[in-house]
Motif scaffolding. Sequence first.
Motif, short mmCIF file in Angstrom:
data_model
loop_
_atom_site.label_atom_id
_atom_site.label_comp_id
_atom_site.label_asym_id
_atom_site.label_seq_id
_atom_site.Cartn_x
_atom_site.Cartn_y
_atom_site.Cartn_z
N SER A 195 0.84 -1.21 0.00
CA SER A 195 0.00 0.00 0.00
C SER A 195 0.87 1.25 0.00
N TRP B 259 0.98 4.06 -3.02
CA TRP B 259 0.64 5.47 -2.76
C TRP B 259 1.80 6.38 -3.16
N GLN B 260 3.01 5.93 -2.85
CA GLN B 260 4.20 6.71 -3.19
C GLN B 260 4.31 6.92 -4.71
N GLY C 219 0.00 8.03 -5.85
CA GLY C 219 -0.93 8.73 -4.96
C GLY C 219 -1.06 10.21 -5.19
N GLU D 94 -2.35 12.32 -2.32
CA GLU D 94 -3.73 12.22 -1.80
C GLU D 94 -3.73 11.96 -0.30
N THR D 95 -4.71 12.52 0.37
CA THR D 95 -4.91 12.29 1.81
C THR D 95 -6.39 12.03 2.06
N THR E 197 -9.44 13.71 -0.32
CA THR E 197 -10.33 12.81 -1.07
C THR E 197 -11.71 12.66 -0.44
N LEU F 13 -8.81 4.72 1.94
CA LEU F 13 -7.81 5.28 1.03
C LEU F 13 -6.61 4.34 0.92
N VAL F 14 -6.10 3.88 2.06
CA VAL F 14 -4.94 2.96 2.06
C VAL F 14 -5.32 1.65 1.39
N TYR G 207 -5.10 1.75 -2.37
CA TYR G 207 -3.75 1.64 -2.93
C TYR G 207 -3.21 0.21 -2.84
N MET H 256 0.66 6.74 7.05
CA MET H 256 -0.42 5.95 6.45
C MET H 256 -1.12 5.08 7.50
#
Length: 590
Positions: free
Chosen positions: A167, A171-172, A175, A178-179, A183, A190-191, A194, A250
């Motif tokens: 994940s 995201w890296q 992403g 995004e937070t 979002t 969210l996590v 990803y 995260m």
Amino acid sequence: MNFIVAGAVKAIKELYGQDIAEDVINLQETRKEFEGQVTIVVFPVVRFSKKSPEETGNDIGSFLQQNVAEVVGFNVVKGFLNLSITENYWINLFNDTLLASDFLVVKPNGQKVMVEYSSPNTNKPLHLGHVRNNLLGYSVSELLKADGYEVIKTNLVNDRGIHICKSMLAWQKWGNGETPESTGLKGDKLVGNYYVVFDKEYKKEINALVATGQTEEEAKKNAPLIKEAQQMLLQWEQGDATVVGLWEKMNGWVYSGFDVTYKKLGVDFDKYYYESNTYLLGKDTIEEGLAKGVFFKKEDGSVWIDLTADGLDQKLVLRSDGTSVYITQDLGTAQMKYDDFKMDKSIYVVGNEQDYHFKVLFLILEKLGKSWAKGLYHLSYGMVDLPSGKMKSREGTVVDADDLIAEMVDTAKQKTEELGKTNEFTEAEKAELYDTIGLGALKYFLLKVEPKKRLLFDPAESIDFQGNTGPFIQYTHARIKSLLGRASYQFAQADYASIKLTPTELDMIMLLAKYPTEISNAAKAYSPAFIANYLYEVAKLFNKFYHEVPPIIKEEDTSVKQHRLNICKITADVIKSGMTILGIKVPERM
């Protein structure tokens, strides 16, 4: 019913000259088709009487009727002695025990128990399987409290490992900063998104490598993404500041998301343990086991235990490079938890796919001579299935816990509005009621089934105001509270000089009197299903009583009215107490 047991022991002594232990006398509730309220199973006694079961039953029945004031009659059916108990006994039981101020008061038993449940991974939101785990763990905790235990609720969070790095890496890469705030998504969702992104991109790389001639297994190992994730895990273990910072950020999002779901479910914890703090534990235990000869080393340096004599197999407990396997850290964590709390029992609420793991874990701890190992218990539970098409699922495979809760509340709203009984409620009251009914339906449906059984959860069936459902029991409670309110109920003892109990009133007293025993039996079995199904019987019998007797509020005989209102009051109290153990709210009106 100690007086019956004592009377039966005395009967066997005087009739047959035999001294027996009280536990030889087996009491049961009399079956509905026979007269009486209490039954003695005669078969265990015939070895003392040297007579047939029928003759023995008649001997003991005659003795009890003549020598025990509460026994007013008996009949024998094969090897079962059915006893009729005087109505006065049940009236005194109702007044002196059920209506006593301490009837529902928990008496501490001096023992401490830990219940570990939830144990989520921090790479995805909670799902339907987690819901059963959380509800079961919470309810078992409340059940043990009700049986007098001091309870510590713990959550061992799986917050490290390759799945977390997947994940993080996705995201890296994709992403764009995004937070949850940017979002509008809960952090765990969210996590989790990803984690799904990683899987899709990883599969693309595997397919590309397979197209070049690699086998699928080779491609899975050689895909650049998985190599990057493995490198990230190594960096995390080495304390790389950038990777650890991303991990903390995260995971923080995920914990905030979990907290929202836990609050919706109504579950809580006294202590959190984190695998990131425990994954290195257990190596001291391995050294201890080697010194005691419980473990052995192979030529490559790996450490094992041989459990073949116990019907299991050889089990790796430490790799040749000195790194841990799951059992290593579980051994260390078990020791740490005991050192922290010195509990008498420790319950692990984990799905049945881990049955073998816990057999091995507990057996190793016993072989290591841990005095507390006998108090360890794996509360194994089955999976939850859904009828196909009944509910949308995230990504088509997993039913998200938040989506499930939202759908349950929405279904409760639809079904309640169809009945047209909320016209006088404010919007806030309606919202609270729909939440109470929806979650009550979900919890009851999942908890009324024995934990070990796999179950099929049908959301529509669970929100039914008739049958063995949460809403039916909630509605019964609301009906009683409405009645007591309209009657301006005040507690007082009724005058029984002129009261004759109806058969259903007698059944109500007998059933309500069983509540403490039901709690004790449920606690011994770690099964909230005992309480759920008992409450259904209470609600069902109350509705029978309610429809059989003339309208209670209009009853002119004040003693009869007070007596029946007292039955209503204790019924509502028992329902509320039992539903609280299940983590279910009961509304005052519906």
